[in-house]
Write a protein that holds these residues in place. Sequence first.
Motif, PDB file in Angstrom:
ATOM      1  N   ARG A   4     -12.447   0.735  -0.610  1.00 38.30           N
ATOM      2  CA  ARG A   4     -13.242   0.581   0.614  1.00 38.30           C
ATOM      3  C   ARG A   4     -12.497  -0.176   1.700  1.00 38.30           C
ATOM      4  O   ARG A   4     -12.870  -0.101   2.874  1.00 38.30           O
ATOM      5  N   SER A   5     -11.459  -0.909   1.335  1.00 36.69           N
ATOM      6  CA  SER A   5     -10.673  -1.648   2.323  1.00 36.69           C
ATOM      7  C   SER A   5      -9.496  -0.825   2.850  1.00 36.69           C
ATOM      8  O   SER A   5      -8.667  -1.341   3.605  1.00 36.69           O
ATOM      9  N   GLY A   6      -9.416   0.447   2.421  1.00 38.10           N
ATOM     10  CA  GLY A   6      -8.356   1.316   2.895  1.00 38.10           C
ATOM     11  C   GLY A   6      -7.100   1.294   2.044  1.00 38.10           C
ATOM     12  O   GLY A   6      -6.146   2.014   2.329  1.00 38.10           O
ATOM     13  N   LYS A   7      -7.110   0.485   0.980  1.00 47.30           N
ATOM     14  CA  LYS A   7      -5.939   0.393   0.110  1.00 47.30           C
ATOM     15  C   LYS A   7      -6.061   1.433  -1.007  1.00 47.30           C
ATOM     16  O   LYS A   7      -6.116   1.124  -2.193  1.00 47.30           O
ATOM     17  N   LYS A   8      -6.065   2.682  -0.608  1.00 46.53           N
ATOM     18  CA  LYS A   8      -6.329   3.761  -1.557  1.00 46.53           C
ATOM     19  C   LYS A   8      -5.161   4.005  -2.504  1.00 46.53           C
ATOM     20  O   LYS A   8      -5.355   4.412  -3.647  1.00 46.53           O
ATOM     21  N   GLY A   9      -3.948   3.756  -2.043  1.00 45.49           N
ATOM     22  CA  GLY A   9      -2.790   3.881  -2.919  1.00 45.49           C
ATOM     23  C   GLY A   9      -2.823   2.831  -4.013  1.00 45.49           C
ATOM     24  O   GLY A   9      -2.562   3.127  -5.188  1.00 45.49           O
ATOM     25  N   ARG A  10      -3.166   1.613  -3.655  1.00 47.49           N
ATOM     26  CA  ARG A  10      -3.263   0.545  -4.651  1.00 47.49           C
ATOM     27  C   ARG A  10      -4.430   0.786  -5.594  1.00 47.49           C
ATOM     28  O   ARG A  10      -4.353   0.473  -6.790  1.00 47.49           O
ATOM     29  N   GLN A  20     -13.028  -3.720  -8.973  1.00 41.98           N
ATOM     30  CA  GLN A  20     -11.799  -4.069  -8.264  1.00 41.98           C
ATOM     31  C   GLN A  20     -11.215  -2.827  -7.587  1.00 41.98           C
ATOM     32  O   GLN A  20     -10.757  -2.882  -6.442  1.00 41.98           O
ATOM     33  N   ASP A  21     -11.263  -1.709  -8.278  1.00 38.98           N
ATOM     34  CA  ASP A  21     -10.756  -0.460  -7.721  1.00 38.98           C
ATOM     35  C   ASP A  21     -11.576  -0.041  -6.500  1.00 38.98           C
ATOM     36  O   ASP A  21     -11.025   0.398  -5.482  1.00 38.98           O
ATOM     37  N   ARG A  22     -12.885  -0.178  -6.589  1.00 41.59           N
ATOM     38  CA  ARG A  22     -13.751   0.184  -5.463  1.00 41.59           C
ATOM     39  C   ARG A  22     -13.478  -0.693  -4.248  1.00 41.59           C
ATOM     40  O   ARG A  22     -13.483  -0.216  -3.104  1.00 41.59           O
ATOM     41  N   MET A  23     -13.219  -1.984  -4.485  1.00 45.17           N
ATOM     42  CA  MET A  23     -12.964  -2.883  -3.363  1.00 45.17           C
ATOM     43  C   MET A  23     -11.641  -2.550  -2.685  1.00 45.17           C
ATOM     44  O   MET A  23     -11.534  -2.637  -1.455  1.00 45.17           O
ATOM     45  N   PHE A  24     -10.629  -2.181  -3.459  1.00 41.02           N
ATOM     46  CA  PHE A  24      -9.375  -1.701  -2.862  1.00 41.02           C
ATOM     47  C   PHE A  24      -9.654  -0.456  -2.013  1.00 41.02           C
ATOM     48  O   PHE A  24      -9.198  -0.337  -0.877  1.00 41.02           O
ATOM     49  N   LYS A  32     -12.910  11.461 -12.264  1.00 41.39           N
ATOM     50  CA  LYS A  32     -13.653  11.578 -11.011  1.00 41.39           C
ATOM     51  C   LYS A  32     -13.044  10.696  -9.929  1.00 41.39           C
ATOM     52  O   LYS A  32     -12.842  11.138  -8.787  1.00 41.39           O
ATOM     53  N   LYS A  33     -12.749   9.452 -10.267  1.00 38.10           N
ATOM     54  CA  LYS A  33     -12.228   8.533  -9.259  1.00 38.10           C
ATOM     55  C   LYS A  33     -10.809   8.921  -8.836  1.00 38.10           C
ATOM     56  O   LYS A  33     -10.443   8.749  -7.668  1.00 38.10           O
ATOM     57  N   ARG A  34     -10.023   9.453  -9.762  1.00 35.72           N
ATOM     58  CA  ARG A  34      -8.694   9.937  -9.382  1.00 35.72           C
ATOM     59  C   ARG A  34      -8.828  11.083  -8.391  1.00 35.72           C
ATOM     60  O   ARG A  34      -8.138  11.109  -7.353  1.00 35.72           O
ATOM     61  N   ARG A  35      -9.700  12.029  -8.696  1.00 34.52           N
ATOM     62  CA  ARG A  35      -9.929  13.156  -7.795  1.00 34.52           C
ATOM     63  C   ARG A  35     -10.380  12.684  -6.417  1.00 34.52           C
ATOM     64  O   ARG A  35      -9.861  13.111  -5.382  1.00 34.52           O
ATOM     65  N   ASP A  36     -11.363  11.764  -6.399  1.00 37.98           N
ATOM     66  CA  ASP A  36     -11.916  11.291  -5.128  1.00 37.98           C
ATOM     67  C   ASP A  36     -10.874  10.548  -4.297  1.00 37.98           C
ATOM     68  O   ASP A  36     -10.806  10.712  -3.075  1.00 37.98           O
ATOM     69  N   LEU A  37     -10.062   9.722  -4.945  1.00 38.24           N
ATOM     70  CA  LEU A  37      -9.034   8.971  -4.219  1.00 38.24           C
ATOM     71  C   LEU A  37      -7.994   9.909  -3.618  1.00 38.24           C
ATOM     72  O   LEU A  37      -7.552   9.712  -2.477  1.00 38.24           O
ATOM     73  N   LEU A  38      -7.599  10.907  -4.368  1.00 38.07           N
ATOM     74  CA  LEU A  38      -6.616  11.864  -3.855  1.00 38.07           C
ATOM     75  C   LEU A  38      -7.188  12.641  -2.673  1.00 38.07           C
ATOM     76  O   LEU A  38      -6.481  12.933  -1.697  1.00 38.07           O
ATOM     77  N   GLU A  93       0.827  -1.201   0.000  1.00 41.38           N
ATOM     78  CA  GLU A  93       0.000   0.000   0.000  1.00 41.38           C
ATOM     79  C   GLU A  93       0.867   1.259   0.000  1.00 41.38           C
ATOM     80  O   GLU A  93       0.661   2.170  -0.809  1.00 41.38           O
ATOM     81  N   TYR A  94       1.853   1.306   0.862  1.00 42.67           N
ATOM     82  CA  TYR A  94       2.700   2.506   0.926  1.00 42.67           C
ATOM     83  C   TYR A  94       3.612   2.621  -0.294  1.00 42.67           C
ATOM     84  O   TYR A  94       3.922   3.736  -0.744  1.00 42.67           O
ATOM     85  N   GLU A  95       4.012   1.492  -0.852  1.00 41.23           N
ATOM     86  CA  GLU A  95       4.811   1.546  -2.074  1.00 41.23           C
ATOM     87  C   GLU A  95       3.989   2.084  -3.240  1.00 41.23           C
ATOM     88  O   GLU A  95       4.527   2.787  -4.101  1.00 41.23           O
ATOM     89  N   ALA A  96       2.690   1.763  -3.262  1.00 43.78           N
ATOM     90  CA  ALA A  96       1.808   2.279  -4.312  1.00 43.78           C
ATOM     91  C   ALA A  96       1.664   3.796  -4.178  1.00 43.78           C
ATOM     92  O   ALA A  96       1.725   4.533  -5.172  1.00 43.78           O
ATOM     93  N   ARG A  97       1.486   4.274  -2.970  1.00 51.43           N
ATOM     94  CA  ARG A  97       1.389   5.724  -2.740  1.00 51.43           C
ATOM     95  C   ARG A  97       2.696   6.409  -3.146  1.00 51.43           C
ATOM     96  O   ARG A  97       2.697   7.480  -3.758  1.00 51.43           O
TER      97      ARG A  97
END
Length: 269
Positions: A214-220, A208-212, A239-245, A46-50
Amino acid sequence: MLLLSLTVRSVADEPNLIDAKRWRSGQLVAIAAKVDEAESKDERLEYEARQAWLRRWEPGKMPSAPVGAPDESRLVEEPLLKNLERPKSVDVDTWRSMVALQERLVSVDTDDERKKHLKTTIKLAGRLEAELVEQLSSDERSLETSVDWVLAYTRYRLGRALAYRELPEVREAWPISDPERYESELQAIYQRLMEQTNGDRREFILLQDRMFRRSGKKGRALELLEANRNAIEPKWYLKKRRDLLQELGWDRPSQEAARLYLQAGYDDE
């Protein structure tokens, strides 16, 4: 006058860019420490993805959505049972029932009306999945035939509809009365879809992106979104890029992403 305006704007923007770059440097230092301190593989990933996303981001130069996306050349469209030849192992009445179920499902689960018909979508998709599984032998539950793809898309529609139940406006109208049961159902259908598709099909990337997410894996989730940006409708990518950031609490890049979303002509209607 135009030259003067551009010059003033450039001078005004420069401190913001400097501040954003300074912020990014600080974040990368903090995240590097998190990578070193990670207590599990999942946490480190997760942190490596961020870290990977922030290293690529250049303040003021964030890309917009790819022109012409989604690239459908490698995507498999959802087959319609009514256009397929009935397998010999399926009797005529059962086939007709499945054809009718899919037609109703596709007619209610649309981009414009999806949130209004979640109860119907969940009911229809659940019934269709059960019938398809009953009619397919175990070694056919892959992606080898068109009917297999119907099963995969049915699971995707069911998983997406269940995930939409968590949206605030949906929960207000249709509360989740049994959270444990809901979580079990959502995780189960998602797992069945991932097992069938090996988790690497772009057609189902948004679930798949939504499941990541909602589980807190926002970087992934963010990295998955970026890796598949050419296969996603521009509006949903932006939209999803904006929301994740925003959910990551990264004010500088989220503000830039929000501006690009609006500049592309989209809003949150």
